[in-house]
Design a protein around this motif. Structure first.
Motif, PDB file in Angstrom:
ATOM      1  N   ASP A  37       0.798  -1.222   0.000  1.00 47.21           N
ATOM      2  CA  ASP A  37       0.000   0.000   0.000  1.00 47.21           C
ATOM      3  C   ASP A  37       0.836   1.280   0.000  1.00 47.21           C
ATOM      4  OD1 ASP A  37       0.949  -0.488   2.503  1.00 47.21           O
ATOM      5  OD2 ASP A  37      -0.927  -0.073   3.547  1.00 47.21           O
ATOM      6  N   PRO A 116      -3.432   5.775  -2.668  1.00 48.65           N
ATOM      7  CA  PRO A 116      -3.004   6.346  -1.384  1.00 48.65           C
ATOM      8  C   PRO A 116      -2.604   7.812  -1.528  1.00 48.65           C
ATOM      9  CG  PRO A 116      -1.950   4.225  -1.786  1.00 48.65           C
ATOM     10  CD  PRO A 116      -2.606   4.646  -3.070  1.00 48.65           C
ATOM     11  N   GLU A 224      -7.529   7.867  -0.628  1.00 45.78           N
ATOM     12  CA  GLU A 224      -7.253   7.910   0.802  1.00 45.78           C
ATOM     13  C   GLU A 224      -7.456   9.320   1.334  1.00 45.78           C
ATOM     14  OE1 GLU A 224      -3.800   6.508   3.963  1.00 45.78           O
ATOM     15  OE2 GLU A 224      -3.278   6.922   1.871  1.00 45.78           O
ATOM     16  N   SER A 228      -8.689   6.973   6.105  1.00 49.19           N
ATOM     17  CA  SER A 228      -9.825   6.183   5.632  1.00 49.19           C
ATOM     18  C   SER A 228      -9.871   6.272   4.108  1.00 49.19           C
ATOM     19  CB  SER A 228     -11.130   6.693   6.244  1.00 49.19           C
ATOM     20  OG  SER A 228     -11.363   8.041   5.877  1.00 49.19           O
ATOM     21  N   TRP A 229     -10.826   5.520   3.499  1.00 47.21           N
ATOM     22  CA  TRP A 229     -10.910   5.468   2.047  1.00 47.21           C
ATOM     23  C   TRP A 229     -12.289   5.918   1.591  1.00 47.21           C
ATOM     24  CZ3 TRP A 229      -6.597   4.406  -0.741  1.00 47.21           C
ATOM     25  CH2 TRP A 229      -5.520   3.850  -0.045  1.00 47.21           C
TER      26      TRP A 229
END
Length: 247
Positions: A37, A116, A224, A228-229
């Protein structure tokens, strides 16, 4: 830089007799580290499970997040970085070649795409391999400078003695397909050629996918935000890889 660390050989070969008799490898892979990630990554399918959706909506604990990535078989998009530590197991062992071995080639992943907040910040990696090539090899990666096209191990070798370690920082890229692969290390020890395989933890192959050509190639895109997403509305989708961004 992964270069030759020793130019001479130790003369005491007695421990090697025991190692050969017990079948111990001349070089072992002491550690392999990969972060899925740290850049864009993708899943094979959309995230529809309500429990997973709830987890994405809030900052998740590290163990919970890693479990999600493993369970959903997340794959880096465009580029992945692997750091492997090799350790000598004989009084004399020489790495004369290393190359990626493609185990499976499949269409690029088109499920959920995750971008991200730190995507695009890629460190300079000494060794690089383009998996889209017919016979991928490692070359020297010089960052933004002109890249060396000659195979690294044509002019470099790595000499290791018992207990000595060297760290290999490897960068893999893919654009046209998804790949399952490992790395073969060709070692000369005791006058014989042997192969050592570098794989991810648990002996599993590495995985990487090329990016879709357009955002609509993915079922979902998540950005991101504060740990959180957030699922992006279709009209605002962007696809970013290590070398390109398309909106």
């Amino acid at each position: 830089m992964a270069t030759a660390f020793f130019t001479g050989w130790l003369q005491n070969d007695a421990p090697d007799v025991v190692d050969r008799a017990t079948g111990k490898p001349p070089i072992k892979v002491a550690n392999v580290a990969i972060s899925v990630d740290e850049g864009p990554f993708a899943l094979r399918s959309a995230v529809t499970n309500q429990r997973d959706r709830a987890m994405l909506a809030e900052p998740a604990a590290s163990e919970q997040w890693q479990n999600f990535l493993q369970r959903r078989r997340a794959e880096p998009v465009g580029q992945m970085n692997v750091v492997a530590v090799l350790e000598g197991g004989r009084s004399k062992a020489r790495v004369i070649d290393m190359r990626p071995r493609i185990l499976r080639k499949q269409p690029r992943l088109s499920g959920a795409y995750f971008l991200p907040a730190t995507a695009g910040e890629v460190s300079t990696i000494p060794l690089a391999a383009n998996l889209d090539r017919r016979n991928p090899v490692f070359v020297m990666n010089k960052g933004k400078a002109k890249k060396e096209s000659r195979a690294y191990f044509r002019t470099h070798q790595i000499d290791l003695v018992r207990g000595e370690q060297t760290t290999l920082a490897m960068s893999f890229t893919a654009r046209i397909a998804a790949y399952e692969f490992d790395v073969l290390v060709n070692v000369i020890a005791d006058g014989k050629s042997k192969e050592v395989v570098i794989r991810a933890s648990g002996g599993k192959p590495f995985h990487i996918t090329g990016p879709q050509d357009r955002p609509r190639g993915y079922t979902q895109i998540f950005n991101e935000s504060g740990g959180s997403w957030v699922q992006a509305p279709p009209g605002s989708w962007c696809v970013q890889s290590a070398t390109n961004q398309k909106c």
